[in-house]
Design a protein around this motif. Structure first.
Motif, short mmCIF file in Angstrom:
data_model
loop_
_atom_site.label_atom_id
_atom_site.label_comp_id
_atom_site.label_asym_id
_atom_site.label_seq_id
_atom_site.Cartn_x
_atom_site.Cartn_y
_atom_site.Cartn_z
N ALA A 20 0.83 -1.20 0.00
CA ALA A 20 0.00 0.00 0.00
C ALA A 20 0.86 1.25 0.00
O ALA A 20 0.52 2.26 -0.61
N THR A 21 1.94 1.21 0.73
CA THR A 21 2.89 2.32 0.76
C THR A 21 4.30 1.77 0.71
O THR A 21 4.57 0.65 1.17
N LEU A 22 5.19 2.57 0.15
CA LEU A 22 6.57 2.12 -0.01
C LEU A 22 7.49 3.34 -0.01
O LEU A 22 7.21 4.31 -0.71
N VAL A 23 8.54 3.26 0.76
CA VAL A 23 9.57 4.30 0.77
C VAL A 23 10.88 3.65 0.37
O VAL A 23 11.32 2.70 1.02
N GLN A 24 11.45 4.16 -0.71
CA GLN A 24 12.66 3.54 -1.25
C GLN A 24 13.73 4.60 -1.52
O GLN A 24 13.40 5.73 -1.91
N PRO A 25 14.99 4.26 -1.36
CA PRO A 25 16.05 5.22 -1.71
C PRO A 25 16.27 5.27 -3.21
O PRO A 25 15.96 4.31 -3.95
N VAL A 26 16.78 6.40 -3.65
CA VAL A 26 17.15 6.54 -5.06
C VAL A 26 18.14 5.45 -5.45
O VAL A 26 19.06 5.14 -4.69
N GLY A 27 17.92 4.87 -6.62
CA GLY A 27 18.83 3.84 -7.11
C GLY A 27 18.46 2.43 -6.71
O GLY A 27 19.05 1.47 -7.21
N SER A 28 17.47 2.30 -5.86
CA SER A 28 17.06 0.96 -5.43
C SER A 28 16.07 0.37 -6.43
O SER A 28 15.45 1.09 -7.21
N PRO A 29 15.90 -0.94 -6.42
CA PRO A 29 14.93 -1.56 -7.34
C PRO A 29 13.50 -1.44 -6.83
O PRO A 29 13.27 -1.12 -5.66
N LEU A 30 12.56 -1.71 -7.72
CA LEU A 30 11.15 -1.60 -7.37
C LEU A 30 10.38 -2.77 -7.95
O LEU A 30 10.66 -3.23 -9.07
N SER A 31 9.44 -3.25 -7.18
CA SER A 31 8.51 -4.25 -7.69
C SER A 31 7.16 -4.03 -7.04
O SER A 31 7.01 -4.19 -5.83
N LEU A 32 6.18 -3.65 -7.83
CA LEU A 32 4.81 -3.48 -7.37
C LEU A 32 3.96 -4.56 -8.04
O LEU A 32 4.10 -4.80 -9.23
N GLU A 33 3.10 -5.15 -7.26
CA GLU A 33 2.32 -6.25 -7.79
C GLU A 33 0.83 -5.95 -7.78
O GLU A 33 0.32 -5.30 -6.87
N CYS A 34 0.18 -6.45 -8.79
CA CYS A 34 -1.26 -6.28 -8.93
C CYS A 34 -1.85 -7.63 -9.35
O CYS A 34 -1.33 -8.27 -10.27
N THR A 35 -2.89 -8.05 -8.67
CA THR A 35 -3.57 -9.28 -9.06
C THR A 35 -5.07 -9.06 -9.10
O THR A 35 -5.62 -8.26 -8.35
N VAL A 36 -5.69 -9.76 -10.00
CA VAL A 36 -7.13 -9.65 -10.20
C VAL A 36 -7.76 -11.02 -9.94
O VAL A 36 -7.20 -12.04 -10.33
N GLU A 37 -8.89 -11.01 -9.29
CA GLU A 37 -9.62 -12.25 -9.02
C GLU A 37 -11.01 -12.17 -9.63
O GLU A 37 -11.59 -11.10 -9.74
N GLY A 38 -11.51 -13.33 -10.04
CA GLY A 38 -12.90 -13.40 -10.46
C GLY A 38 -13.15 -13.10 -11.92
O GLY A 38 -14.31 -12.96 -12.32
N THR A 39 -12.10 -13.03 -12.72
CA THR A 39 -12.29 -12.80 -14.14
C THR A 39 -11.15 -13.45 -14.90
O THR A 39 -10.10 -13.75 -14.32
N SER A 40 -11.35 -13.66 -16.17
CA SER A 40 -10.31 -14.28 -17.00
C SER A 40 -9.94 -13.36 -18.15
O SER A 40 -10.79 -12.64 -18.67
N ASN A 41 -8.66 -13.40 -18.51
CA ASN A 41 -8.15 -12.63 -19.64
C ASN A 41 -8.53 -11.16 -19.58
O ASN A 41 -9.03 -10.60 -20.56
N PRO A 42 -8.30 -10.53 -18.46
CA PRO A 42 -8.63 -9.09 -18.39
C PRO A 42 -7.58 -8.26 -19.10
O PRO A 42 -6.44 -8.70 -19.26
N ASN A 43 -7.96 -7.07 -19.52
CA ASN A 43 -6.97 -6.05 -19.87
C ASN A 43 -6.45 -5.48 -18.55
O ASN A 43 -7.24 -5.23 -17.64
N LEU A 44 -5.16 -5.27 -18.48
CA LEU A 44 -4.57 -4.75 -17.25
C LEU A 44 -3.80 -3.47 -17.55
O LEU A 44 -3.21 -3.32 -18.62
N TYR A 45 -3.80 -2.57 -16.58
CA TYR A 45 -3.21 -1.24 -16.78
C TYR A 45 -2.41 -0.84 -15.55
O TYR A 45 -2.80 -1.14 -14.43
N TRP A 46 -1.35 -0.09 -15.79
CA TRP A 46 -0.65 0.62 -14.72
C TRP A 46 -0.73 2.11 -15.00
O TRP A 46 -0.41 2.57 -16.09
#
Lengths: 115, 113
Positions: free
Chosen positions: B9-35
């Motif tokens: 929900a929240t993330l504090v990261q230093p400059v130069g560090s890696p990032l990974s944000l995850e999103c999952t959907v339930e209850g549907t198949s083959n959705p279009n997904l957006y960031w």
């Protein structure tokens, strides 16, 4: 390129009053959709209303209605009998059909409903 | 019913560090997904969208990337974060074409220091 302009960065109205949020857009196409999204303080985006460009009748959802002026490329949102829960950021969005189907958002209008 | 999850929900990261944000959907198949990213004082900016597994379209050139390893999983990544990457990141899904209603996740607040 398509653009969406919301000229009112911020607005405040008293509870129970009617408020209109403006939105204009630019396109040379004829087939498209227009949307109003609401983002309350919880940040969750909620679709308020949707208008298909080929429909002349203005869309209505309970207290929310739009004034869609296709020739003027205007799509304003009217909120009647405003409630405290209507306090939110409102985004106007445009989607052109039959191309790459990218939805384009305006910069938003922050609406405060005052008690 | 369909639900969409984002974490963290929240993330504090230093400059130069890696990032990974995850999103999952339930209850549907083959959705279009957006960031999307919402920077302060700006509207929503579409970053990536995906119409299927392994299919990613990038809208804005930047140091971010996206991947869709599974049908209902969408990941936003960076190898090295920049200060300008700070913002609120929203994942969304829609059934089929773009003109269907998009349903948004709760978002991730990223602060890069």
């Amino acid at each position: 390129a398509q653009t969406v302009t919301q000229s009112q960065p911020e607005m405040s109205v008293q509870e129970a009053e009617t408020v209109t949020l403006s939105c204009t857009y630019d396109t040379s196409e004829n087939n498209y959709y227009l949307f109003w999204y609401k983002q309350p303080p919880s940040r969750q985006m909620i679709l308020v209303i949707r208008q298909e460009a080929y429909k002349q009748q203005n869309a209505t959802e309970n207290r929310f209605s739009v004034n869609f002026q296709k020739a003027a490329k205007s799509f304003s949102l009217k909120i009647s009998d405003s409630q405290l829960g209507d306090t939110a950021m409102y985004f106007c969005a445009f989607l052109e059909m039959n191309r790459d189907d990218k939805i384009i958002f305006g910069k938003g209008t922050r609406l405060h409903i005052l008690p | 019913s369909q639900t969409i999850h984002q974490w963290p929900a929240t993330l504090v990261q230093p400059v130069g560090s890696p990032l990974s944000l995850e999103c999952t959907v339930e209850g549907t198949s083959n959705p279009n997904l957006y960031w999307y990213r919402q920077a302060a004082g700006r509207g929503l900016q579409l970053l990536f969208y995906s119409v299927g597994i392994g299919q990613i379209s990038s809208e804005v050139p930047q140091n971010l990337s996206a991947s869709r390893p599974q049908d209902r999983q969408f990941i936003l990544s960076s190898k090295k974060l920049l200060l300008s990457d700070s913002g609120f990141y929203l994942c969304a899904w829609s059934a089929g074409a773009f003109y269907n209603e998009q349903f948004f996740g709760p978002g991730t607040r990223l602060t890069v220091l």
